[in-house]
Design an enzyme around this catalytic site. Structure first.
Site, PDB file in Angstrom:
ATOM      1  N   GLU A 358     -15.181 -67.639   7.496  1.00 28.48           N
ATOM      2  CA  GLU A 358     -16.064 -68.086   6.417  1.00 28.48           C
ATOM      3  C   GLU A 358     -15.611 -67.504   5.087  1.00 28.48           C
ATOM      4  OE1 GLU A 358     -20.464 -68.670   8.527  1.00 28.48           O
ATOM      5  OE2 GLU A 358     -20.088 -66.947   7.258  1.00 28.48           O
ATOM      6  N   CYS A 359     -15.354 -68.336   4.127  1.00 29.45           N
ATOM      7  CA  CYS A 359     -15.084 -67.963   2.742  1.00 29.45           C
ATOM      8  C   CYS A 359     -13.966 -66.918   2.638  1.00 29.45           C
ATOM      9  CB  CYS A 359     -16.361 -67.503   2.062  1.00 29.45           C
ATOM     10  SG  CYS A 359     -16.264 -67.562   0.251  1.00 29.45           S
ATOM     11  N   GLY A 360     -14.284 -65.634   2.527  1.00 27.93           N
ATOM     12  CA  GLY A 360     -13.245 -64.617   2.494  1.00 27.93           C
ATOM     13  C   GLY A 360     -12.372 -64.674   3.733  1.00 27.93           C
ATOM     14  N   LEU A 362     -11.676 -67.424   5.379  1.00 25.92           N
ATOM     15  CA  LEU A 362     -10.800 -68.570   5.140  1.00 25.92           C
ATOM     16  C   LEU A 362      -9.573 -68.157   4.337  1.00 25.92           C
ATOM     17  CD1 LEU A 362     -10.048 -71.625   4.706  1.00 25.92           C
ATOM     18  CD2 LEU A 362     -11.707 -71.634   2.842  1.00 25.92           C
ATOM     19  N   SER A 454     -13.940 -72.289   6.655  1.00 27.59           N
ATOM     20  CA  SER A 454     -14.490 -73.049   5.538  1.00 27.59           C
ATOM     21  C   SER A 454     -15.051 -72.117   4.484  1.00 27.59           C
ATOM     22  CB  SER A 454     -15.584 -74.004   6.024  1.00 27.59           C
ATOM     23  OG  SER A 454     -16.801 -73.310   6.228  1.00 27.59           O
TER      24      SER A 454
END
Length: 478
Positions: A358-360, A362, A454
């Site tokens: 998730e985010c970081g 990714l 993502s």
């Protein structure tokens, strides 16, 4: 007993005051902290102040049943007497200009909790009373019972403003905190510096506690909570029971149909029976996890094993990896220099290991950040930008079956990132973004073999099938 500490705007000192109150009350009894809205940083302060894991309440992620159940669950797990709920932005700020979704007001209304307003009182006296009257009159179903003044000029200013508010609004002023640079908090991006990143944050919290104890009438605060304890407890227990007995979600919050949370009478799905191990990246770099996500995985028979991409040489012996959000862009050189960890993760991926980011996470799984080598699980370069690239609640629809969702399944979440990714024409995406930005062209969730990553942060209640889908897919393919 609970109370909502709500702001009249964004920069009124909610976090310092709320954290100080939590810490001060924790000297007497157990306190459970809560934060309204999607936030990882403020709860980290709450947790340090109380010794209990702070939790989020969010009417975009949760329906009315889930709000009440999550609140009661948090209180029960920590065996706390007080539930202190820090609001987000102003009391009424949510997704839209009229509705309540995503607002502090929606949580206060759902829990039938009393509210104390926090006001930045610089240059205000009688106008502060007008402000309180406006907040009280906009929604008469809300129970505004007190006011805390922040950034007062001195004792004379405080007493005059207190008199104006109490005389003209019939609302008690229970404290006035003077202007003090020592209680200002360093800012990064749009949030507070993460507690895990600052070793001396406990010292700052201790200072906030001292200030709260000196300038806020904590007995008056407890009296407000005690007066409305029975009403709030009855409302919470009654709503939970009614939702289950009648199998209907009461429309107690003014949802716009576009944002209505689907009826579900569970916090999350629990059905996987097979035991497995999931490695969770958790350290100074990766710290953004909703506790409910990990708890939902555990309830689906996953053993959580924490590891550090920053400090450890390789991943532990696990069946899958979960790499959450954080600030990898601030530790680029450290993450690059730990080549053994990056190789360990890439080898795990090449051996068909399951990886969710998730985010970081990714960004760490990408080929590089600003030309510094990362894991190369996803063969795309990522870049840090000066301006925010995504900041929004999100709604996504699964384009295909994947490791966390089935085709056409709706996923709610939020995004907040300064990075961007150079994708390819043939890049495979798992999600169509219906609300928000995603990675590119309203798509998110890059897929490769058994890896999915993502920009969207999800909460176990916003995607109730997340933990079940993830654990089931791992077990079925091992």
């Amino acid at each position: 007993m609970n109370i909502v500490l709500a702001g009249t705007g964004s920069a009124v000192g909610k976090t310092t005051i709320s954290t100080g109150i939590m810490g001060a009350l924790s000297k007497e009894v157990k306190v459970q902290g809560f934060k309204v809205g999607p936030d990882f940083i403020d709860p980290s302060y709450h947790s340090l102040a109380t010794g209990n894991i702070s939790r989020n309440l969010d009417s975009f992620f949760m329906n009315d049943y889930q709000i009440n159940k999550c609140y009661k669950r948090g209180i029960d797990l920590s065996k706390s007497k007080f539930g202190i709920i820090e609001g987000v932005r102003g009391l009424f700020e949510g997704i839209g200009p009229i509705g309540n979704v995503g607002s502090t007001a929606s949580i206060a209304k759902s829990l039938n909790a009393p509210i104390v307003l926090i006001i930045d009182s610089r240059s205000l006296v009688k106008s502060a009373a007008a402000l309180v009257l406006g907040f009280k009159s906009l929604d008469k179903d809300l129970n505004i019972q007190g006011v805390i003044l922040n950034k007062v000029k001195g004792k004379k200013h405080y007493l005059k403003t207190k008199e104006a508010i109490e005389s003209l609004t019939d609302t008690s002023v229970i404290g006035g905190i003077p202007r003090n640079e020592d209680i200002e908090v360093l800012q990064r991006h749009l949030g507070l510096v993460p507690a895990l990143e600052r070793e001396n944050i406990k010292y700052n919290i201790d200072k906030w506690i001292e200030i709260v104890e000196k300038y806020i009438d904590l007995d008056a605060l407890k009296s407000i909570m005690k007066e409305y304890q029975e009403d709030s407890n009855k409302a919470i227990n009654s709503r939970i029971k009614d939702h289950i007995d009648n199998h209907t979600i009461k429309p107690s919050i003014n949802f716009n149909e576009e944002f209505r949370k689907e009826d579900t009478f569970e916090l999350w799905k629990v059905s996987n029976k097979q035991h497995l191990k999931i490695g969770v990246a958790k350290d100074e770099v990766f710290s953004f996890y909703y506790p409910e996500n990990l708890e939902a995985l555990q309830e689906n028979n996953a053993k959580i094993i924490e590891f550090s991409p920053y400090k450890d040489e390789e991943i532990p012996d696990v069946d899958a990896l979960y790499i959450g959000g954080g600030y990898p862009e601030l530790f680029i050189k450290d993450l690059q220099s730990n080549s053994s960890m990056r190789k360990s993760i890439l080898d795990f991926y090449n051996n068909n290991g399951f990886i969710y980011g998730e985010c970081g996470g990714l960004i760490y799984l990408s080929k590089s950040i600003n030309k510094h080598n990362m894991c190369n699980v996803l063969p795309y370069s990522s870049h840090m930008n000066k301006h925010v690239q995504g900041l929004s609640y999100t709604i996504a629809k699964s384009r295909c079956d994947n490791i966390i969702s089935s085709k056409d399944e709706i996923i709610r979440g939020h995004e907040f990132h300064y990075t961007s990714i150079d994708t390819f024409i043939n890049s495979k995406f798992a999600l169509n973004v219906l609300r928000g930005r995603g990675i590119i062209n309203n798509m998110d969730g890059l897929m490769s073999k058994n890896a999915l990553a993502s920009y969207i942060h999800i909460h176990a209640c916003s995607h109730p099938n997340f933990a079940y889908n993830f654990t089931r897919n791992i077990c079925e393919n091992n």
